[in-house]
Design a protein around this motif. Structure first.
Motif, mmCIF file in Angstrom:
data_model
loop_
_atom_site.group_PDB
_atom_site.id
_atom_site.type_symbol
_atom_site.label_atom_id
_atom_site.label_comp_id
_atom_site.label_asym_id
_atom_site.label_seq_id
_atom_site.Cartn_x
_atom_site.Cartn_y
_atom_site.Cartn_z
ATOM 1 N N SER A 37 -7.440 -7.871 12.841
ATOM 2 C CA SER A 37 -6.041 -8.492 12.708
ATOM 3 C C SER A 37 -5.402 -7.857 11.316
ATOM 4 C CB SER A 37 -6.226 -9.985 12.722
ATOM 5 O OG SER A 37 -6.691 -10.495 11.785
ATOM 6 N N ARG A 38 -6.121 -8.037 10.394
ATOM 7 C CA ARG A 38 -5.369 -7.362 9.070
ATOM 8 C C ARG A 38 -4.756 -5.905 9.330
ATOM 9 N NH1 ARG A 38 -10.117 -10.352 6.655
ATOM 10 N NH2 ARG A 38 -9.229 -12.015 5.958
ATOM 11 N N GLU A 39 -5.453 -5.211 9.974
ATOM 12 C CA GLU A 39 -5.017 -3.742 10.142
ATOM 13 C C GLU A 39 -4.016 -3.768 11.060
ATOM 14 O OE1 GLU A 39 -6.614 0.239 12.652
ATOM 15 O OE2 GLU A 39 -8.249 -1.032 11.851
ATOM 16 N N ALA A 40 -3.901 -4.674 12.303
ATOM 17 C CA ALA A 40 -2.484 -4.901 13.001
ATOM 18 C C ALA A 40 -1.401 -5.200 12.243
ATOM 19 C CB ALA A 40 -3.166 -5.820 14.144
ATOM 20 N N VAL A 41 -1.617 -6.062 11.358
ATOM 21 C CA VAL A 41 -0.534 -6.657 10.340
ATOM 22 C C VAL A 41 -0.126 -5.645 9.654
ATOM 23 C CG1 VAL A 41 -0.111 -8.244 8.384
ATOM 24 C CG2 VAL A 41 -1.322 -9.292 10.355
ATOM 25 N N GLU A 42 -0.884 -4.534 9.073
ATOM 26 C CA GLU A 42 -0.453 -3.496 8.194
ATOM 27 C C GLU A 42 0.595 -2.661 9.107
ATOM 28 O OE1 GLU A 42 -2.806 -1.872 4.699
ATOM 29 O OE2 GLU A 42 -4.299 -2.536 6.164
ATOM 30 N N GLU A 43 -0.048 -2.343 10.602
ATOM 31 C CA GLU A 43 0.506 -1.414 11.388
ATOM 32 C C GLU A 43 1.855 -2.081 11.671
ATOM 33 O OE1 GLU A 43 -0.040 1.498 12.492
ATOM 34 O OE2 GLU A 43 -2.028 1.976 11.465
ATOM 35 N N LEU A 44 2.023 -3.411 12.144
ATOM 36 C CA LEU A 44 3.190 -3.961 12.447
ATOM 37 C C LEU A 44 4.258 -4.046 11.397
ATOM 38 C CD1 LEU A 44 4.660 -5.507 14.930
ATOM 39 C CD2 LEU A 44 3.509 -7.337 13.887
ATOM 40 N N LEU A 45 3.604 -4.616 10.349
ATOM 41 C CA LEU A 45 5.026 -4.921 9.079
ATOM 42 C C LEU A 45 4.701 -3.771 7.903
ATOM 43 C CD1 LEU A 45 4.366 -8.718 9.295
ATOM 44 C CD2 LEU A 45 6.091 -7.503 10.630
ATOM 45 N N ASP A 46 3.849 -3.165 8.102
ATOM 46 C CA ASP A 46 3.720 -2.119 6.825
ATOM 47 C C ASP A 46 3.891 -2.769 5.333
ATOM 48 O OD1 ASP A 46 3.641 0.361 5.732
ATOM 49 O OD2 ASP A 46 5.761 0.420 5.294
ATOM 50 N N THR A 47 2.892 -3.971 5.486
ATOM 51 C CA THR A 47 2.946 -4.635 4.437
ATOM 52 C C THR A 47 1.494 -5.120 4.144
ATOM 53 O OG1 THR A 47 3.999 -6.301 3.083
ATOM 54 C CG2 THR A 47 3.506 -6.978 5.390
ATOM 55 N N ASP A 48 1.065 -5.630 3.001
ATOM 56 C CA ASP A 48 -0.326 -6.182 2.780
ATOM 57 C C ASP A 48 -0.473 -7.537 3.401
ATOM 58 O OD1 ASP A 48 -2.666 -7.215 1.439
ATOM 59 O OD2 ASP A 48 -1.811 -6.804 -0.536
ATOM 60 N N PRO A 49 -1.485 -7.246 4.304
ATOM 61 C CA PRO A 49 -2.009 -8.628 5.081
ATOM 62 C C PRO A 49 -1.980 -9.940 4.120
ATOM 63 C CG PRO A 49 -3.320 -6.881 5.816
ATOM 64 C CD PRO A 49 -2.515 -6.197 4.569
ATOM 65 N N ALA A 50 -2.481 -9.726 2.946
ATOM 66 C CA ALA A 50 -2.674 -10.862 2.037
ATOM 67 C C ALA A 50 -1.217 -11.520 1.957
ATOM 68 C CB ALA A 50 -3.135 -10.367 0.953
ATOM 69 N N LEU A 51 -0.081 -10.664 1.901
ATOM 70 C CA LEU A 51 1.123 -11.419 1.932
ATOM 71 C C LEU A 51 1.297 -12.375 2.997
ATOM 72 C CD1 LEU A 51 4.107 -11.788 0.869
ATOM 73 C CD2 LEU A 51 4.624 -9.775 1.984
ATOM 74 N N ILE A 52 1.016 -11.645 4.285
ATOM 75 C CA ILE A 52 1.146 -12.551 5.362
ATOM 76 C C ILE A 52 0.447 -13.835 5.499
ATOM 77 C CG2 ILE A 52 1.003 -12.621 8.075
ATOM 78 C CD1 ILE A 52 3.362 -10.795 6.442
ATOM 79 N N ASP A 53 -0.682 -13.761 5.061
ATOM 80 C CA ASP A 53 -1.705 -14.714 4.929
ATOM 81 C C ASP A 53 -1.278 -15.886 3.771
ATOM 82 O OD1 ASP A 53 -3.524 -13.543 6.646
ATOM 83 O OD2 ASP A 53 -4.719 -12.518 5.254
ATOM 84 N N ALA A 54 -0.234 -15.482 3.022
ATOM 85 C CA ALA A 54 -0.185 -16.542 1.974
ATOM 86 C C ALA A 54 1.195 -17.289 2.476
ATOM 87 C CB ALA A 54 0.114 -15.652 0.707
ATOM 88 N N LEU A 55 1.988 -16.554 3.375
ATOM 89 C CA LEU A 55 3.251 -17.453 4.062
ATOM 90 C C LEU A 55 3.092 -18.382 5.033
ATOM 91 C CD1 LEU A 55 5.529 -14.154 4.288
ATOM 92 C CD2 LEU A 55 5.656 -15.906 2.338
ATOM 93 N N THR A 56 3.847 -19.390 4.896
ATOM 94 C CA THR A 56 3.771 -20.373 6.043
ATOM 95 C C THR A 56 4.857 -19.718 7.252
ATOM 96 O OG1 THR A 56 6.014 -21.252 5.447
ATOM 97 C CG2 THR A 56 4.253 -22.267 4.389
ATOM 98 N N GLY A 57 4.573 -20.639 8.256
ATOM 99 C CA GLY A 57 5.484 -20.229 9.240
ATOM 100 C C GLY A 57 6.940 -19.958 9.174
#
Length: 133
Positions: A37-57
């Protein structure tokens, strides 16, 4: 031409990662599914998955609206990834984290649905129904 090639390549990459993620879930390999799922986030958004994990909806909506309009494709795909991650987290007895992932997925789907068309609409409605049930 270049932009459409890039889009097709992104869809192909996402399909591969999502397929492997689903396989890991089916085979009850939650740690692999979470990593994918982290790899998918990187592919989708070209960003560090930790950033996505830190954000609210709402934070995710802001990120995905950087150009002024919500990117409904990425919102939908990120929601799919978050829901798969939630399932893996449940398998790992991490219910609170799973609930958070589902909440963020719901926010993304509810924002993207009214702006979407085609087969995405049907799938988003299906996912929202599943979240409500």
């Amino acid at each position: 031409m270049y932009q459409s090639d890039w889009i097709l390549r992104q869809i192909e990459l996402m399909g591969d990662v999502l397929r492997r993620l689903v396989d890991a879930l089916r085979e009850h390999r939650p740690d692999d599914a979470i990593a994918l799922s982290r790899e998918a986030v990187e592919e989708l958004l070209d960003t560090d998955p930790a950033l996505i994990d830190a954000l609210t909806g709402e934070g995710l909506l802001t990120l995905l609206s950087a150009g002024g309009a919500l990117d409904t494709y990425r919102s939908h795909m990120l929601a799919e990834i978050l829901l798969a991650r939630a399932e893996a987290l449940d398998m790992s007895d991490r219910g609170a984290e799973a609930a958070d992932a589902r909440t963020r997925a719901r926010v993304l789907l509810e924002a993207a649905l009214p702006l979407s068309d085609g087969s995405d609409v049907e799938r988003m409605r299906e996912l929202l129904g599943w979240l409500e049930g």
